[in-house]
Structures are given as C-alpha cells and as structure tokens.
Design a protein around this motif. Structure first.
Motif, mmCIF file in Angstrom:
data_model
loop_
_atom_site.group_PDB
_atom_site.id
_atom_site.type_symbol
_atom_site.label_atom_id
_atom_site.label_comp_id
_atom_site.label_asym_id
_atom_site.label_seq_id
_atom_site.Cartn_x
_atom_site.Cartn_y
_atom_site.Cartn_z
ATOM 1 N N VAL A 196 0.922 -1.190 -0.105
ATOM 2 C CA VAL A 196 0.082 0.111 0.006
ATOM 3 C C VAL A 196 0.804 1.060 0.168
ATOM 4 C CG1 VAL A 196 -1.804 -1.094 1.103
ATOM 5 C CG2 VAL A 196 -0.101 -0.110 2.545
ATOM 6 N N VAL A 197 0.192 2.411 -0.763
ATOM 7 C CA VAL A 197 1.240 3.587 -0.816
ATOM 8 C C VAL A 197 0.196 4.563 -0.371
ATOM 9 C CG1 VAL A 197 2.328 5.022 -2.372
ATOM 10 C CG2 VAL A 197 2.281 2.736 -2.816
ATOM 11 N N ASP A 198 0.894 5.797 0.333
ATOM 12 C CA ASP A 198 0.192 6.789 0.832
ATOM 13 C C ASP A 198 -0.299 7.705 -0.204
ATOM 14 O OD1 ASP A 198 -0.113 9.714 1.920
ATOM 15 O OD2 ASP A 198 0.323 8.722 3.618
ATOM 16 N N GLN A 199 -1.693 8.192 -0.279
ATOM 17 C CA GLN A 199 -1.928 8.709 -1.261
ATOM 18 C C GLN A 199 -1.112 9.928 -1.717
ATOM 19 O OE1 GLN A 199 -6.022 10.039 -0.789
ATOM 20 N NE2 GLN A 199 -6.510 10.564 -2.952
ATOM 21 N N ARG A 200 -0.391 10.559 -0.870
ATOM 22 C CA ARG A 200 0.600 11.662 -1.121
ATOM 23 C C ARG A 200 1.757 11.235 -1.550
ATOM 24 N NH1 ARG A 200 0.963 13.769 5.001
ATOM 25 N NH2 ARG A 200 1.100 11.416 5.101
ATOM 26 N N ASN A 201 2.080 10.078 -1.978
ATOM 27 C CA ASN A 201 3.249 9.477 -2.487
ATOM 28 C C ASN A 201 2.933 8.782 -3.898
ATOM 29 O OD1 ASN A 201 4.959 10.437 -0.605
ATOM 30 N ND2 ASN A 201 4.594 8.574 0.797
ATOM 31 N N THR A 202 1.701 8.815 -4.454
ATOM 32 C CA THR A 202 1.421 8.180 -5.430
ATOM 33 C C THR A 202 1.961 8.453 -6.705
ATOM 34 O OG1 THR A 202 -0.637 9.428 -5.856
ATOM 35 C CG2 THR A 202 -0.769 7.221 -4.577
ATOM 36 N N LYS A 203 2.258 9.873 -6.725
ATOM 37 C CA LYS A 203 2.815 10.534 -7.790
ATOM 38 C C LYS A 203 4.208 9.893 -7.919
ATOM 39 C CE LYS A 203 3.898 14.660 -5.197
ATOM 40 N NZ LYS A 203 2.967 14.555 -4.071
#
Length: 250
Positions: A196-203
């Motif tokens: 899982v990835v923090d939404q802020r780090n998806t980019k």
C-alpha cells in the motif's frame, strides 16, 4: 427401455475464456523459448520467459476481476507454471552452457525442475488448506516465476556485458541447484501483493514505474540483472529474518 435424459448444454461467454487463453499463450511462450534456445537465439528465449512471467501475473488477476475463476483454470495455471518456470529456463541454460558439464549438468537441470514442481505442489496444497506458514505478505520460499528469472541471471549478465565470456558450466550448475533449493526452502520472501502507498506518494510511485519501464525497454539486460540482484538481497534479508526468529533469546 427408456432413453437417458439429454444433457443440458451450458453456454459460456467467450470473454470469460480470456484468462485461460492467456495461460495457454504463456505455455506457448515457454515452449517457444525452448525452441529458440536450441536454435541458438538465446536473447529471444529469455524475452519469451519474461513474457510468460507477465502473462502468469495477469491471468489470475484477470480471472478474479472477471469472476471467471474455475478449478480447470487453477490446474491449468499450475501446469503452465511448471512448464514455463520449472522446465523451460533450465533447458535454455542446458543448451547454453550446462551441456558442456555432461551428466552433472543434466543432474542440475533435474534438481531445479524437481524443486520447482515440489514448490508448486506445496503452494497448491497450502492454498487449499488456507495456510502458507507465514503472513499473506510473504511467500514460503522463492515463487517459481521469480526462480525462473533468477536462474537465468548468468545469461542475463552475459547479455548485459556483451563480449564477456560465458560463465563456467560448473559455476552455473551449482547456481542452478542453489536457486532450486531456495524455491523449496522455508525462507519468507516478500510477495508485493499487499503493498500500500500513501496517497500523497502516488505521484512518486507512478514516476518510478515509468522510469523502470523505460529502463527495461532501453537497457533490458542491465536493468533485469540489477533487479535480480536486488531480489537476491531481499531473499538474503528474509533468510536473516528467519534465522533471527528461530534464534533463542538469552
């Protein structure tokens, strides 16, 4: 004497056959890889094994997404894994260099293939019983697709270092046996399924994925060799974790 009632025909939408079709295409890729190896076209052989790995990663997910899972599909997938990841890679290596080691080279081929089929059998039984021995974030031992890529690492390195001498068949045979034993080991290896990835780090994840794909398309063999070495590092970390978990506390 009365006639038996006619069997009821069942209709299946064609698109539901797509996951099984992908599995069959993966088998075709693995078998064709063997053909190209014995024709001396080793780079194409390795590329076809990679195609089989990609199709193997997609067919099960597609079946779950389409709700088209079936017992036949599960058995077909397991048989495809043995052909593509237990037989094709070591036959390619045998054609490449292991045949120079005579009977000992063939023993290495058999060792890897048997380890792969034992690993697949254990995985299938564990799935049916609903227990793998570790959390769902880990596999027990190296999964067969990863084993297929790792066992081809000597070839990949020779492609990356064009003009480099072919690895000694003795060293390759020992390496093949080690990878086979790692597949049936109890070492926990990360599965990446529940990442899982923090939404802020998806980019950053998207950017990293684009860069990785670009590197694979531009410098396939070098990038694949580096990824394989990184995965071996994860396996060694898993071995350390397993050792520490069993080490008695003082």
């Amino acid at each position: 004497m009365s006639k038996p009632p006619p069997t009821k025909k069942r209709s299946v939408p064609v698109f539901l056959l797509l996951p099984n079709l992908m599995t069959v295409m993966a088998i075709c890729a693995g078998l064709t890889a063997i053909r190209f190896a014995y024709e001396g076209n080793y780079e194409t052989s390795v590329r076809l094994i990679l195609v089989a790995c990609i199709l193997d990663g997609l067919d099960g997910r597609l079946a779950r997404l389409m709700k088209a899972e079936s017992p036949i599909g599960a058995e077909l997938d397991s048989l495809a894994d043995f052909v593509n990841f237990g037989v094709a890679p070591v036959l390619i290596l045998y054609s490449w260099t292991l045949h120079d080691f005579g009977g000992a080279g063939w023993i290495a081929v058999l060792t890897y293939a048997i380890c792969c089929v034992l690993r697949l059998a254990r995985f299938n039984v564990s799935n049916r019983l609903g227990a793998e021995g570790h959390s769902s974030d880990y596999f027990v031992g190296i999964p067969s697709p990863a084993g297929a890529v790792l066992v081809l690492l000597p070839m990949v390195v020779s492609f990356a270092l064009s003009g480099a001498p072919v690895t000694s068949p003795v060293v390759t045979a020992i390496y093949v046996c080690i990878i086979g034993l790692l597949m049936i080991s109890r070492i926990p290896t990360y599965s990446f399924k529940n990442v899982v990835v923090d939404q802020r780090n998806t980019k950053f994840v998207l950017l990293g994925t684009v860069l990785l794909v670009a590197a694979l398309l531009t410098y396939l063999w070098t990038t694949l060799a580096l990824l394989s070495v990184a995965y071996i590092g994860l396996v060694l970390w898993g071995l350390k974790t397993e050792y520490l978990s069993k080490k008695p506390r003082t």
